[in-house]
Design an enzyme around this catalytic site. Structure first.
Site, PDB file in Angstrom:
ATOM      1  N   HIS A   1      86.722  53.385  78.345  1.00 12.98           N
ATOM      2  CA  HIS A   1      86.768  52.708  77.042  1.00 12.98           C
ATOM      3  C   HIS A   1      87.548  53.620  76.096  1.00 12.98           C
ATOM      4  O   HIS A   1      87.423  54.853  76.172  1.00 12.98           O
ATOM      5  CB  HIS A   1      85.362  52.536  76.445  1.00 12.98           C
ATOM      6  CG  HIS A   1      84.591  51.357  76.952  1.00 12.98           C
ATOM      7  ND1 HIS A   1      83.248  51.439  77.266  1.00 12.98           N
ATOM      8  CD2 HIS A   1      84.952  50.068  77.163  1.00 12.98           C
ATOM      9  CE1 HIS A   1      82.815  50.238  77.652  1.00 12.98           C
ATOM     10  NE2 HIS A   1      83.831  49.390  77.612  1.00 12.98           N
TER      11      HIS A   1
ATOM     12  N   CYS B   1      79.219  55.198  71.287  1.00 10.94           N
ATOM     13  CA  CYS B   1      78.880  53.986  72.050  1.00 10.94           C
ATOM     14  C   CYS B   1      77.595  53.340  71.550  1.00 10.94           C
ATOM     15  O   CYS B   1      77.368  52.154  71.791  1.00 10.94           O
ATOM     16  CB  CYS B   1      78.666  54.321  73.516  1.00 10.94           C
ATOM     17  SG  CYS B   1      80.056  55.108  74.291  1.00 10.94           S
TER      18      CYS B   1
HETATM   19  N1  ARG Z   1      77.014  51.739  80.952  1.00  8.16           N
HETATM   20  C1  ARG Z   1      77.839  51.176  79.941  1.00  8.16           C
HETATM   21  C2  ARG Z   1      79.013  50.447  80.573  1.00  8.16           C
HETATM   22  O1  ARG Z   1      79.497  50.893  81.563  1.00  8.16           O
HETATM   23  C3  ARG Z   1      78.331  52.241  79.010  1.00  8.16           C
HETATM   24  C4  ARG Z   1      79.111  51.721  77.848  1.00  8.16           C
HETATM   25  C5  ARG Z   1      79.650  52.796  76.958  1.00  8.16           C
HETATM   26  N2  ARG Z   1      80.166  52.243  75.781  1.00  8.16           N
HETATM   27  C6  ARG Z   1      81.258  52.646  75.126  1.00  8.16           C
HETATM   28  N3  ARG Z   1      81.539  52.092  74.004  1.00  8.16           N
HETATM   29  N4  ARG Z   1      82.079  53.527  75.644  1.00  8.16           N
HETATM   30  O2  ARG Z   1      79.469  49.426  80.114  1.00  8.16           O
END
Ligand code: ARG
Length: 264
Positions: A164, A258
């Site tokens: 991300h 996050c």
């Molecule tokens: N376990 C979540 C996923 O894989 C983590 C999300 C992390 N969020 C972020 N904004 N980077 O989707």
């Protein structure tokens, strides 16, 4: 002062693996996750004076705590996420109901264009930087630019561990960003350095320590503990750095940023 939306980690856990950080053999300690989340919440609210609204956790949705992925809010418009993985698609009705109940206009994207909200879309001044490849599709960007009426610069994410944009790119102000060069290709690095006046590269060690996944509130930065070089750099630039241990959320592939979605 900004307003954030957060969701307590009552049902958080590593129940599936959809990013390279998640490993079901390394479960999260739920009690510890609760304490870490509460400390972070207290830091934002009591410590920095941020208003935080809460979404009620839902059993069976272990990643709901990663609120940044719900979508993108702008005024009373809410661009709802289209998650890549079915495990997270189940969160969508929960977000939708929360925003609808509060009078937001829900703006869906074309169903075939994945988009994971603020996790992949961060503004620097009037420009929205949007990540794509691992989770969001580049096809979503044009539509987002149309809805928000802003310029969108697309950045391809080149390393699956930085899946991300908010894991490798962090706006500090209208003219400065932190970024991890290793998460982008040459073109992406050029887009960043040529369009933002001040770009601060983060070291490999601090990037893997989730240093870019920081929450910035004015001149205060809430940062995952252990990013010493980055903390020093930020302090030398006049930021107050608040280091917190968010180890249990790192197991899920996320840290401070996050866990929050900006509402205003
Ligand atoms: N376990 C979540 C996923 O894989 C983590 C999300 C992390 N969020 C972020 N904004 N980077 O989707």
């Amino acid at each position: 002062m900004p307003t954030f939306l957060m969701c307590p980690p009552d049902y958080y856990g590593i129940e599936y693996e959809i990013n390279p950080w998640m490993d079901r053999r390394r479960p999260a300690d739920t009690a510890l996750a609760m304490r870490q989340w509460q400390t972070f919440y207290d830091q934002l609210t009591t410590g920095l004076g941020v208003t935080v609204e809460l979404l009620t956790p839902v059993k069976g949705l272990p990643d709901l705590v990663f609120m940044a992925n719900a979508g993108l809010a702008s005024g009373k418009k809410f661009i709802r996420s289209n998650f890549r993985f079915p495990q997270r698609q189940r969160e969508v009705p929960v977000f939708e109901a929360w925003f609808k109940d509060r009078g937001y206009r829900i703006l869906p994207l074309p169903p075939d264009a994945c988009f994971e909200g603020e996790g992949d879309a961060l503004s620097v001044g009037k420009t929205l930087f949007a990540g794509y490849r691992m989770r969001s599709d580049i096809q979503s960007h044009e539509k987002i630019g149309e809805i928000l009426g802003c310029e969108v610069l697309s950045l391809e994410l080149a390393d699956p561990r930085f899946y991300h944009l908010d894991t490798c790119f962090c706006p500090l102000s209208d003219r400065a960003v932190l970024y991890f060069p290793g998460a982008f290709d040459d073109y992406g690095r050029r887009v960043i350095t040529e369009s933002v006046p001040e770009t601060i590269p983060v070291t490999v060690e601090n990037a893997f320590g989730f240093g870019c996944n920081a929450v910035v509130v004015g001149r205060d930065v809430v940062l995952h503990a252990g990013c010493e070089e980055l903390a020093r750099e930020l302090r030398s630039r006049g930021f107050a750095v608040h280091e917190l241990d968010l180890s249990e959320f790192i197991k899920g592939g996320g840290s401070a940023k996050c866990l929050v979605l900006r509402l205003s």
